[in-house]
Design a protein around this motif. Structure first.
Motif, PDB file in Angstrom:
ATOM      1  N   ASN A 399       0.816  -1.217   0.000  1.00 11.19           N
ATOM      2  CA  ASN A 399       0.000   0.000   0.000  1.00 11.19           C
ATOM      3  C   ASN A 399       0.847   1.262   0.000  1.00 11.19           C
ATOM      4  OD1 ASN A 399      -3.121  -0.588   0.705  1.00 11.19           O
ATOM      5  ND2 ASN A 399      -1.830  -2.169   1.590  1.00 11.19           N
ATOM      6  N   ASN A 400       2.063   1.187   0.522  1.00 15.32           N
ATOM      7  CA  ASN A 400       2.860   2.401   0.695  1.00 15.32           C
ATOM      8  C   ASN A 400       3.177   3.092  -0.628  1.00 15.32           C
ATOM      9  OD1 ASN A 400       2.900   1.956   3.458  1.00 15.32           O
ATOM     10  ND2 ASN A 400       4.780   0.770   3.388  1.00 15.32           N
ATOM     11  N   ASN A 401       3.401   2.325  -1.685  1.00 17.02           N
ATOM     12  CA  ASN A 401       3.635   2.935  -2.999  1.00 17.02           C
ATOM     13  C   ASN A 401       2.334   3.184  -3.765  1.00 17.02           C
ATOM     14  OD1 ASN A 401       6.328   2.922  -2.480  1.00 17.02           O
ATOM     15  ND2 ASN A 401       6.901   1.504  -4.091  1.00 17.02           N
ATOM     16  N   LEU A 402       1.244   2.556  -3.305  1.00 16.88           N
ATOM     17  CA  LEU A 402      -0.072   2.783  -3.920  1.00 16.88           C
ATOM     18  C   LEU A 402      -0.728   4.055  -3.379  1.00 16.88           C
ATOM     19  CD1 LEU A 402      -2.483   1.598  -5.661  1.00 16.88           C
ATOM     20  CD2 LEU A 402      -3.246   0.492  -3.539  1.00 16.88           C
ATOM     21  N   LEU A 403      -0.458   4.366  -2.142  1.00 16.63           N
ATOM     22  CA  LEU A 403      -1.131   5.455  -1.435  1.00 16.63           C
ATOM     23  C   LEU A 403      -1.064   6.807  -2.150  1.00 16.63           C
ATOM     24  CD1 LEU A 403      -2.658   6.400   1.114  1.00 16.63           C
ATOM     25  CD2 LEU A 403      -0.428   6.724   2.227  1.00 16.63           C
ATOM     26  N   PRO A 404       0.087   7.233  -2.702  1.00 17.18           N
ATOM     27  CA  PRO A 404       0.127   8.560  -3.347  1.00 17.18           C
ATOM     28  C   PRO A 404      -0.889   8.729  -4.477  1.00 17.18           C
ATOM     29  CG  PRO A 404       2.347   7.737  -2.990  1.00 17.18           C
ATOM     30  CD  PRO A 404       1.419   6.608  -2.666  1.00 17.18           C
ATOM     31  N   TYR A 405      -1.227   7.651  -5.170  1.00 20.15           N
ATOM     32  CA  TYR A 405      -2.226   7.740  -6.244  1.00 20.15           C
ATOM     33  C   TYR A 405      -3.637   7.832  -5.664  1.00 20.15           C
ATOM     34  CZ  TYR A 405       1.844   5.896  -8.711  1.00 20.15           C
ATOM     35  OH  TYR A 405       3.106   5.705  -9.196  1.00 20.15           O
ATOM     36  N   ILE A 406      -3.894   7.068  -4.588  1.00 13.51           N
ATOM     37  CA  ILE A 406      -5.225   7.081  -3.965  1.00 13.51           C
ATOM     38  C   ILE A 406      -5.508   8.443  -3.356  1.00 13.51           C
ATOM     39  CG2 ILE A 406      -6.665   6.049  -2.169  1.00 13.51           C
ATOM     40  CD1 ILE A 406      -6.173   4.162  -4.474  1.00 13.51           C
ATOM     41  N   GLU A 407      -4.533   9.008  -2.640  1.00 14.72           N
ATOM     42  CA  GLU A 407      -4.773  10.282  -1.959  1.00 14.72           C
ATOM     43  C   GLU A 407      -4.857  11.453  -2.944  1.00 14.72           C
ATOM     44  OE1 GLU A 407      -1.575  10.709   0.782  1.00 14.72           O
ATOM     45  OE2 GLU A 407      -0.117  11.310  -0.741  1.00 14.72           O
ATOM     46  N   ALA A 408      -4.361  11.280  -4.164  1.00 14.09           N
ATOM     47  CA  ALA A 408      -4.491  12.318  -5.200  1.00 14.09           C
ATOM     48  C   ALA A 408      -5.787  12.173  -5.978  1.00 14.09           C
ATOM     49  CB  ALA A 408      -3.296  12.258  -6.145  1.00 14.09           C
ATOM     50  N   SER A 409      -6.560  11.134  -5.663  1.00 13.69           N
ATOM     51  CA  SER A 409      -7.799  10.874  -6.400  1.00 13.69           C
ATOM     52  C   SER A 409      -9.046  11.208  -5.591  1.00 13.69           C
ATOM     53  CB  SER A 409      -7.857   9.400  -6.824  1.00 13.69           C
ATOM     54  OG  SER A 409      -6.767   9.060  -7.640  1.00 13.69           O
ATOM     55  N   PHE A 410      -8.947  11.153  -4.252  1.00 16.51           N
ATOM     56  CA  PHE A 410     -10.120  11.329  -3.400  1.00 16.51           C
ATOM     57  C   PHE A 410      -9.879  12.436  -2.372  1.00 16.51           C
ATOM     58  CE2 PHE A 410     -10.046   6.903  -4.816  1.00 16.51           C
ATOM     59  CZ  PHE A 410     -11.293   6.789  -5.397  1.00 16.51           C
ATOM     60  N   LYS A 411     -10.997  12.999  -1.890  1.00 22.86           N
ATOM     61  CA  LYS A 411     -10.903  14.129  -0.965  1.00 22.86           C
ATOM     62  C   LYS A 411     -10.388  13.706   0.411  1.00 22.86           C
ATOM     63  CE  LYS A 411     -13.710  17.597  -1.241  1.00 22.86           C
ATOM     64  NZ  LYS A 411     -14.889  18.513  -1.199  1.00 22.86           N
ATOM     65  N   ASN A 412     -10.938  12.630   0.958  1.00 20.65           N
ATOM     66  CA  ASN A 412     -10.537  12.171   2.297  1.00 20.65           C
ATOM     67  C   ASN A 412     -10.092  10.716   2.247  1.00 20.65           C
ATOM     68  OD1 ASN A 412     -11.306  14.316   4.500  1.00 20.65           O
ATOM     69  ND2 ASN A 412     -12.998  14.335   3.025  1.00 20.65           N
ATOM     70  N   VAL A 413      -8.879  10.468   2.726  1.00 23.02           N
ATOM     71  CA  VAL A 413      -8.337   9.105   2.739  1.00 23.02           C
ATOM     72  C   VAL A 413      -7.735   8.811   4.105  1.00 23.02           C
ATOM     73  CG1 VAL A 413      -6.663   7.501   1.733  1.00 23.02           C
ATOM     74  CG2 VAL A 413      -7.813   9.177   0.265  1.00 23.02           C
ATOM     75  N   ASN A 414      -8.115   7.669   4.663  1.00 21.86           N
ATOM     76  CA  ASN A 414      -7.484   7.145   5.878  1.00 21.86           C
ATOM     77  C   ASN A 414      -6.782   5.837   5.529  1.00 21.86           C
ATOM     78  OD1 ASN A 414      -8.302   9.185   7.536  1.00 21.86           O
ATOM     79  ND2 ASN A 414      -9.369   7.887   9.005  1.00 21.86           N
ATOM     80  N   TYR A 415      -5.494   5.780   5.807  1.00 27.17           N
ATOM     81  CA  TYR A 415      -4.715   4.570   5.499  1.00 27.17           C
ATOM     82  C   TYR A 415      -4.256   3.918   6.796  1.00 27.17           C
ATOM     83  CZ  TYR A 415      -0.522   1.848   4.249  1.00 27.17           C
ATOM     84  OH  TYR A 415       0.426   0.873   4.146  1.00 27.17           O
ATOM     85  N   PHE A 416      -4.596   2.647   6.962  1.00 30.82           N
ATOM     86  CA  PHE A 416      -4.147   1.875   8.126  1.00 30.82           C
ATOM     87  C   PHE A 416      -3.181   0.790   7.660  1.00 30.82           C
ATOM     88  CE2 PHE A 416      -8.467   3.307   9.429  1.00 30.82           C
ATOM     89  CZ  PHE A 416      -8.065   4.126  10.473  1.00 30.82           C
ATOM     90  N   TYR A 417      -1.952   0.868   8.149  1.00 29.36           N
ATOM     91  CA  TYR A 417      -0.885  -0.066   7.777  1.00 29.36           C
ATOM     92  C   TYR A 417      -0.869  -1.192   8.807  1.00 29.36           C
ATOM     93  CZ  TYR A 417       3.943  -1.511   6.635  1.00 29.36           C
ATOM     94  OH  TYR A 417       5.068  -2.218   6.290  1.00 29.36           O
ATOM     95  N   LEU A 418      -1.018  -2.432   8.343  1.00 30.97           N
ATOM     96  CA  LEU A 418      -1.176  -3.561   9.267  1.00 30.97           C
ATOM     97  C   LEU A 418       0.143  -4.115   9.789  1.00 30.97           C
ATOM     98  CD1 LEU A 418      -4.009  -5.553   7.436  1.00 30.97           C
ATOM     99  CD2 LEU A 418      -4.227  -3.876   9.273  1.00 30.97           C
ATOM    100  N   ASN A 419       1.253  -3.798   9.139  1.00 34.73           N
ATOM    101  CA  ASN A 419       2.545  -4.336   9.566  1.00 34.73           C
ATOM    102  C   ASN A 419       3.286  -3.365  10.481  1.00 34.73           C
ATOM    103  OD1 ASN A 419       1.812  -6.292   7.790  1.00 34.73           O
ATOM    104  ND2 ASN A 419       3.599  -6.134   6.469  1.00 34.73           N
TER     105      ASN A 419
END
Length: 469
Positions: A399-419
């Motif tokens: 998810n760490n390299n995926l996150l920059p694309y998700i947060e540039a696409s949506f207004k509010n993003v919460n990311y929870f890292y399980l490791n």
């Protein structure tokens, strides 16, 4: 008569005195292994280790004094022999001069270190296996152990033909790949008997999402060894990959959740440029961008008005170093770091290829806040120009390299890292409903994106374990 003359010159009492002084010096010098510092002004006295050091020091010093006296008496032996023997006996103490009492894990070997087991147990009983236990403890923690192991591997690596296998890390000399051997694809990475059970567990999570008006998507990610199998012959395992991918596809057929597995797209994309790093098992920015676009195709079916970012939305720069992790720092890569010091002289040669890094053109407008405490690890972001949807992204390190694309696409993003959650054991990592149910409901997301690797999706059946009421 020479022995008699020796007795006159250095009598028994002097030898005893020499041995006592020598012993006292060594016991004091190596105090860190029998007097372990636990905290400031708090020490633990290891009597059994102290006794071993005391006895060995005295016996060796007493024997050394005997040899020194004999060498002095025998004219045919030079002073070089005396010096050599003295240095030899002193070097016997070098490995025990700095015992590592604090480390818990051997990072280069990816295993836990042996812990000290005392001669007398806490209940007062004798540990009859103390000798073997102490040997294992000493072998894992003696001074300069890493140095010796690294040089041993370096010499063997130089003598290897095409690749060198350390047991956990494999280095390919012809193309500079550094792979984690345990990530070679196998059918038991996601065993057949877990397919239906995992599908049912995901359906249960899907039902919970439906109940709370949340759209659920699962993005499944392979590893670098799965995409670049053709480059690691003869270590590749095509049958294992076929079985693993077959089980993943069977799982997709048996769940009602929308699952995206962009294996073929990543394989195809790797012909153009690197989708995964050569010295790390994570995907590159380009590989994560392929995964992002495949994910957004599915989300767009439910939300037609969302904007899917294209390559023109990004600026680019190139680097031979690896960027991964939530902090997005550059480094050599997880596998190259774990290989140990024996590859250190070759790092500049191994890091021989540039990777393309994506930087969103309007990233300055994205407000981010990372959190890292005993219960949570992740990031919150707000982007006023993003699609007005609330997204929870949750999963492991891909998810760490995926996150920059998700947060540039949506207004509010919460990311929870399980490791890598502080003080959280491995068996607790994927109990999502136990640790994140309240956070998710309080955030009131429209979308949940699960992003898990193909070896980890079997842990979906842990989502509801010990769920909090």
């Amino acid at each position: 008569m020479r022995f008699f003359n020796f007795k006159k010159k250095i009598n028994f009492k002097k030898r005893i005195l020499f041995s006592i002084l020598f012993t006292a010096g060594f016991v004091a010098l190596f105090n860190n292994i029998w007097l372990v510092k636990l905290a400031k002004h708090h020490y633990s006295f290891k009597f059994d280790i102290f006794f071993i050091v005391l006895v060995l020091s005295f016996l060796i010093s007493f024997k050394l004094s005997n040899y020194l006296a004999k060498f002095k008496e025998i004219k045919n032996n030079s002073r070089i022999d005396i010096a050599f023997l003295s240095i030899f006996f002193i070097l016997l103490f070098l490995p025990m001069s700095r015992i590592d009492n604090y480390s818990t894990k051997a990072k280069n070997e990816n295993r836990l270190l042996e812990t000290y087991k005392p001669l007398i147990n806490k209940n007062g009983s004798l540990n009859y296996n103390f000798g073997n236990d102490f040997e294992k403890f000493f072998n894992d923690r003696f001074f300069l152990r890493s140095f010796l192991i690294s040089n041993y591997h370096f010499i063997k690596m130089l003598c290897a033909y095409k690749y060198y296998d350390t047991g956990s890390i494999v280095f390919f000399k012809d193309n500079n790949y550094v792979f984690d051997k345990k990530l070679l694809p196998r059918a038991d990475d996601f065993p057949k008997d877990k397919v239906i059970k995992t599908a049912k567990a995901l359906d249960r999570f899907q039902d919970w999402c439906d109940k709370n008006n949340i759209k659920l998507y699962l993005l499944v990610v392979p590893y670098n060894m799965h995409i670049y199998q053709d480059d690691i012959k003869p270590l590749d395992n095509p049958k294992g990959l076929i079985a693993l991918n077959g089980n993943v596809n069977e799982f997709i057929k048996n769940t009602k959740t929308k699952v995206i597995y962009p294996f073929d797209k990543l394989k195809e994309g790797s012909k153009k440029e690197r989708t995964f790093f050569k010295t790390d098992h994570h995907w590159t920015d380009y590989g994560a961008f392929i995964g992002y676009q495949e994910l957004m195709k599915e989300i767009k079916k439910d939300y037609p008005k969302i904007r899917v970012l294209g390559e023109n939305d990004f600026d680019y720069h190139y680097s031979k170093k690896v960027r991964k992790g939530l902090d997005r720092k550059f480094g050599a890569g997880n596998q190259l770091n774990r290989a140990g010091a024996f590859l250190l002289p070759l790092r500049s040669k191994i890091l021989d290829e540039e990777y393309r890094y994506f930087e969103y053109k309007d990233k300055a407008s994205i407000v981010r806040k990372q959190f890292d405490n005993t219960h949570r690890l992740g990031e919150k972001s707000f982007y006023s120009k993003g699609t007005d949807l609330r997204v929870v992204e949750i999963g492991n390190s891909m998810n760490n390299n995926l996150l920059p694309y998700i947060e540039a696409s949506f207004k509010n993003v919460n990311y929870f890292y399980l490791n890598d959650i502080k003080d959280r054991k491995d068996e607790e990592k994927y109990k999502i409903m136990k640790y994140y149910k309240k956070d998710i409901l309080d955030f009131k997301p429209d979308i949940i994106v699960l992003c898990l690797t193909n070896r980890v999706i079997k842990r979906i059946d842990e989502f509801f374990l010990e769920e909090e009421n």
